[in-house]
Design an enzyme around this catalytic site. Structure first.
Site, mmCIF file in Angstrom:
data_model
loop_
_atom_site.group_PDB
_atom_site.id
_atom_site.type_symbol
_atom_site.label_atom_id
_atom_site.label_comp_id
_atom_site.label_asym_id
_atom_site.label_seq_id
_atom_site.Cartn_x
_atom_site.Cartn_y
_atom_site.Cartn_z
ATOM 1 N N ARG A 107 0.833 -1.195 0.000
ATOM 2 C CA ARG A 107 0.000 0.000 0.000
ATOM 3 C C ARG A 107 0.873 1.252 0.000
ATOM 4 O O ARG A 107 0.563 2.231 -0.662
ATOM 5 C CB ARG A 107 -0.883 -0.037 1.253
ATOM 6 C CG ARG A 107 -2.172 0.700 1.051
ATOM 7 C CD ARG A 107 -3.356 -0.006 1.678
ATOM 8 N NE ARG A 107 -4.389 1.019 1.809
ATOM 9 C CZ ARG A 107 -4.681 1.613 2.932
ATOM 10 N NH1 ARG A 107 -4.067 1.276 4.028
ATOM 11 N NH2 ARG A 107 -5.607 2.547 2.963
ATOM 12 N N HIS A 194 -12.083 4.764 4.716
ATOM 13 C CA HIS A 194 -12.809 4.150 3.603
ATOM 14 C C HIS A 194 -12.105 2.845 3.284
ATOM 15 O O HIS A 194 -10.976 2.835 2.820
ATOM 16 C CB HIS A 194 -12.779 5.083 2.386
ATOM 17 C CG HIS A 194 -13.256 4.428 1.120
ATOM 18 N ND1 HIS A 194 -14.540 3.976 0.964
ATOM 19 C CD2 HIS A 194 -12.617 4.149 -0.044
ATOM 20 C CE1 HIS A 194 -14.675 3.454 -0.255
ATOM 21 N NE2 HIS A 194 -13.516 3.542 -0.877
#
Length: 334
Positions: A107, A194
């Site tokens: 990520r 999110h």
């Protein structure tokens, strides 16, 4: 010799181009960008729509395809260019551009690659529309909203992440399906990050003011015989599920973004779960962006609602904040 146009139309005012009142720019004409564009056009929110991308042929093709539908729309001007001058005087700029995650990519690596993309995009946006509000949609949205805030120099009420507006919509849809009612009559909030570490606020879920947790005190816990917790799991898994089936998600996020824009351009002061700077709230000490219930109107994101959260919900929010900060603190060139 007078032209046909001159014979047909007698001019009353000078023919100078009017500055648009409600211009919206969408950066990135991939699946998500175009879903945002068509949702904005479908709700007649803009008097001018500008599209920007680096892929010139794709960009021109999308512009022409939309222009050919002008008869069925109430947006008189649709423009596109890879040069950001086309975005000048935008009220709202939606950023959907970015690089896709590669298989096995961390990520942090994905974020750093997107930071490098944003370093080019964001200064251009601000140069041509210094008074705009930016809505960040690219993932990971909470971190890239922070990146946008840093790179843009805009005040935090004018940098918004689409955040959990869609997660909450998915939550309300899935709950409402189980109850046989419309999602607008089923109230519930997904907050925080999110994605995987989002927080379902079970204590606030209600229908017609009736708290569902009062009817079923175990709701949202592991001890719940009806297993309502599964609904939140479905929300978290839903994007992965859709991507597995069709390759990407686009329609729901496009509708979600148009919903946010409507609240701002129409000065509605509606409350949405969107990503904002949460430092100083719920004991969070770092500069991270997370979704909380926020008031959106013509000035941007003007206020945050102090949601009464239970201790475990606050703990989850802080954990989200720590997860994001772990990635943000190592970002270079901000």
């Amino acid at each position: 010799m007078a032209t046909l146009k001159e014979k047909l139309i007698a001019s009353v005012a000078d023919d100078e181009a009017a500055v648009p009142n409600n211009k919206i720019t969408v950066v990135g004409v991939g699946q998500v960008g175009m879903a945002c564009a068509i949702s904005i056009l479908g709700k007649s929110l803009a008097d001018e729509l500008a599209l920007v991308d680096v892929l010139e042929d794709k960009l021109k093709g999308e512009m022409m395809d939309l222009q050919h539908g002008s008869l069925f729309l109430q947006t008189p001007k649709i423009v596109a260019d890879k040069d950001y001058s086309v975005t000048a005087n935008s009220k709202i700029v939606v950023v959907t551009a970015g690089v896709r995650q590669q298989e096995g990519e961390s990520r942090l690596n994905l974020v750093q690659r997107n930071v490098n993309v944003f370093k080019f995009i964001i200064p251009q946006i601000v140069k041509y529309s210094p008074d705009c509000t930016i809505i960040v949609v690219s993932n990971p949205v909470d971190i890239l909203t922070y990146v946008t805030w840093k790179l843009s120099g805009l005040p935090k009420h004018r940098v918004i992440g689409s955040g959990c507006n869609l997660d909450s919509a998915r939550f309300r849809y899935l709950m409402a399906e189980k109850l046989g009612i419309h999602p607008s009559s089923c109230h519930g909030w997904i907050l925080g990050e999110h994605g995987d570490s989002s927080v379902a606020v079970w204590s606030g879920v209600n229908v017609a003011g009736v708290s569902l947790q009062e009817l079923n005190p175990e709701m949202g816990t592991d001890n719940d015989s009806e297993n309502w917790k599964e609904v939140h799991k479905m929300v978290v898994d839903s994007a992965y599920e859709v991507i597995k089936l069709k390759g990407y998600t686009n329609w729901a996020i496009g509708l979600s973004v148009a919903d946010l824009i409507e609240s701002m351009l129409k000065n509605l002061s509606r409350i949405h779960p969107v990503s904002t700077m949460v430092k100083g709230m719920y004991g969070i000490e770092n500069e991270v962006f997370l979704s909380l219930p926020c008031i959106l109107n013509a000035r941007g994101l003007t206020s945050v609602i102090n949601q009464k959260l239970k201790d475990d919900e606050v703990a989850q929010l802080r954990k989200s904040a720590d997860t994001l900060w772990d990635i943000q603190k190592d970002l270079k060139d901000l």
